[in-house]
Design a protein around this motif. Structure first.
Motif, mmCIF file in Angstrom:
data_model
loop_
_atom_site.group_PDB
_atom_site.id
_atom_site.type_symbol
_atom_site.label_atom_id
_atom_site.label_comp_id
_atom_site.label_asym_id
_atom_site.label_seq_id
_atom_site.Cartn_x
_atom_site.Cartn_y
_atom_site.Cartn_z
ATOM 1 N N ALA A 110 28.958 26.020 36.290
ATOM 2 C CA ALA A 110 30.372 26.331 35.544
ATOM 3 C C ALA A 110 30.415 27.794 34.849
ATOM 4 C CB ALA A 110 30.263 25.228 34.631
ATOM 5 N N TRP A 111 29.242 28.329 34.545
ATOM 6 C CA TRP A 111 29.270 29.804 34.109
ATOM 7 C C TRP A 111 29.527 30.766 35.010
ATOM 8 C CZ3 TRP A 111 29.324 30.603 29.062
ATOM 9 C CH2 TRP A 111 29.087 29.736 28.228
ATOM 10 N N LEU A 112 29.212 30.516 36.379
ATOM 11 C CA LEU A 112 29.468 31.339 37.446
ATOM 12 C C LEU A 112 30.877 31.360 37.628
ATOM 13 C CD1 LEU A 112 26.760 30.686 40.143
ATOM 14 C CD2 LEU A 112 27.211 32.763 39.384
ATOM 15 N N VAL A 113 31.532 30.289 37.639
ATOM 16 C CA VAL A 113 33.103 30.011 37.835
ATOM 17 C C VAL A 113 33.854 30.744 36.745
ATOM 18 C CG1 VAL A 113 35.238 28.388 37.809
ATOM 19 C CG2 VAL A 113 32.998 27.945 39.033
ATOM 20 N N ALA A 114 33.296 30.502 35.383
ATOM 21 C CA ALA A 114 33.834 31.212 34.213
ATOM 22 C C ALA A 114 34.000 32.712 34.316
ATOM 23 C CB ALA A 114 33.282 31.064 33.111
ATOM 24 N N TYR A 115 32.708 33.213 34.631
ATOM 25 C CA TYR A 115 32.590 34.690 34.917
ATOM 26 C C TYR A 115 33.213 35.530 36.043
ATOM 27 C CZ TYR A 115 29.958 38.890 33.937
ATOM 28 O OH TYR A 115 29.375 40.517 33.845
ATOM 29 N N ALA A 116 33.579 34.625 36.958
ATOM 30 C CA ALA A 116 34.244 35.100 38.130
ATOM 31 C C ALA A 116 35.811 35.135 37.560
ATOM 32 C CB ALA A 116 34.375 34.321 39.357
ATOM 33 N N LEU A 117 36.246 34.057 36.875
ATOM 34 C CA LEU A 117 37.562 33.727 36.310
ATOM 35 C C LEU A 117 37.993 35.055 35.530
ATOM 36 C CD1 LEU A 117 40.005 32.037 36.207
ATOM 37 C CD2 LEU A 117 38.648 30.547 34.667
ATOM 38 N N ASP A 119 37.428 37.881 35.750
ATOM 39 C CA ASP A 119 38.278 39.174 36.490
ATOM 40 C C ASP A 119 38.451 38.535 37.974
ATOM 41 O OD1 ASP A 119 39.120 41.742 37.318
ATOM 42 O OD2 ASP A 119 37.399 42.618 37.351
ATOM 43 N N VAL A 120 39.519 37.613 37.873
ATOM 44 C CA VAL A 120 39.624 37.043 39.223
ATOM 45 C C VAL A 120 40.066 37.502 40.438
ATOM 46 C CG1 VAL A 120 42.132 35.985 38.479
ATOM 47 C CG2 VAL A 120 40.563 34.597 40.013
ATOM 48 N N ASP A 121 40.748 38.956 40.161
ATOM 49 C CA ASP A 121 41.373 39.594 41.022
ATOM 50 C C ASP A 121 40.205 40.517 41.967
ATOM 51 O OD1 ASP A 121 43.793 38.590 41.047
ATOM 52 O OD2 ASP A 121 44.413 40.387 39.334
ATOM 53 N N HIS A 122 39.005 40.731 41.136
ATOM 54 C CA HIS A 122 37.823 41.320 41.645
ATOM 55 C C HIS A 122 36.465 40.735 41.784
ATOM 56 C CE1 HIS A 122 40.979 44.330 40.021
ATOM 57 N NE2 HIS A 122 40.722 44.608 41.226
ATOM 58 N N ARG A 123 36.376 39.712 41.322
ATOM 59 C CA ARG A 123 34.953 38.985 41.268
ATOM 60 C C ARG A 123 34.876 37.826 42.272
ATOM 61 N NH1 ARG A 123 33.493 38.929 34.654
ATOM 62 N NH2 ARG A 123 33.197 41.166 34.700
ATOM 63 N N ILE A 124 34.259 37.667 43.034
ATOM 64 C CA ILE A 124 33.809 36.654 44.238
ATOM 65 C C ILE A 124 32.590 35.948 44.054
ATOM 66 C CG2 ILE A 124 33.952 36.254 46.676
ATOM 67 C CD1 ILE A 124 35.604 39.089 46.972
ATOM 68 N N ILE A 125 32.498 34.905 44.137
ATOM 69 C CA ILE A 125 31.286 34.136 44.186
ATOM 70 C C ILE A 125 30.567 33.912 45.307
ATOM 71 C CG2 ILE A 125 29.959 31.883 43.560
ATOM 72 C CD1 ILE A 125 32.161 31.556 41.239
ATOM 73 N N VAL A 126 29.151 34.223 45.571
ATOM 74 C CA VAL A 126 28.291 34.114 46.846
ATOM 75 C C VAL A 126 27.499 32.826 46.488
ATOM 76 C CG1 VAL A 126 26.947 34.991 48.322
ATOM 77 C CG2 VAL A 126 28.489 36.561 47.109
ATOM 78 N N THR A 127 27.607 31.882 47.166
ATOM 79 C CA THR A 127 27.066 30.462 47.231
ATOM 80 C C THR A 127 26.868 29.902 48.542
ATOM 81 O OG1 THR A 127 26.787 28.511 46.300
ATOM 82 C CG2 THR A 127 28.996 29.023 46.652
ATOM 83 N N HIS A 128 25.952 29.117 48.512
ATOM 84 C CA HIS A 128 25.919 28.385 49.965
ATOM 85 C C HIS A 128 26.223 26.964 49.761
ATOM 86 C CE1 HIS A 128 23.339 31.012 52.038
ATOM 87 N NE2 HIS A 128 22.643 31.289 50.979
ATOM 88 N N GLU A 129 26.920 26.521 48.687
ATOM 89 C CA GLU A 129 27.523 25.364 48.258
ATOM 90 C C GLU A 129 28.961 25.329 49.358
ATOM 91 O OE1 GLU A 129 28.173 24.131 44.463
ATOM 92 O OE2 GLU A 129 26.034 24.399 43.891
#
Length: 166
Positions: A110-117, A119-129
């Motif tokens: 949930a914190w990863l989603v929040a961190y990306a959110l 700066d939603v235009d410039h942050r992308i999550i990298v996950t194997h999910e």
């Protein structure tokens, strides 16, 4: 410029399954290069998930990643509240244990989603999910990202987007 925020499974699965430190050092050299260049970052909650194993990967991260690589998740508390509200609105879909796990204070997702959110235009999550919106027993990162327009990629797509070759 986009910044990629890596989940703990980026490191753990690479180390345990695909790119062991002793077999594929070039992978880890590239990870270090991307970190130094600021193209990949992560958060403190991910670091905690890695270091609890106290293994060779823990040592590698502590030796090769600058202190600033793992960012303070508390800086995005307002965005975390939005993620919590979204999860709470899904109580009719997800089991209580799925919600409890996703929202546990020490759990990074949930914190990863929040961190990306933040700066939603410039942050992308990298996950194997992988997205599984029908799942009731686990909230997958891509499914929590979708309502907020947060982008997710896997490790290979990260390398493709950054034109990294081995």
């Amino acid at each position: 410029m986009d910044t990629y925020i890596v989940d703990s499974n980026f490191f753990i699965q690479a180390h345990r399954m695909y790119y062991p430190l002793d077999v594929v050092p070039s992978f880890w050299d590239r990870v270090m290069d991307l970190a130094v260049a600021g193209r990949i970052i992560s958060i403190d909650k991910v670091k905690n998930e890695i270091v609890k194993n106290k293994d060779e990967l823990t040592e590698w991260c502590e030796t090769n990643l600058a202190k600033g690589f793992f960012n303070d998740s508390q800086t995005v508390i307002q965005h975390y509240i939005r993620v919590v509200q979204w999860a709470d609105s899904r109580r009719g879909h997800y089991t209580s244990s799925a919600l409890d796990e996703f929202l546990h204070a020490d759990e990074a997702d949930a914190w990863l989603v929040a961190y990306a959110l933040a700066d939603v235009d410039h942050r992308i999550i990298v996950t194997h999910e992988i997205s599984q919106p029908e799942s009731k027993k686990k909230i997958k990162i891509p499914d929590a990202c979708a309502p907020f327009g947060v982008r997710c990629v896997n490790t290979i797509e990260l390398f493709r987007q950054l034109k990294v070759r081995f």
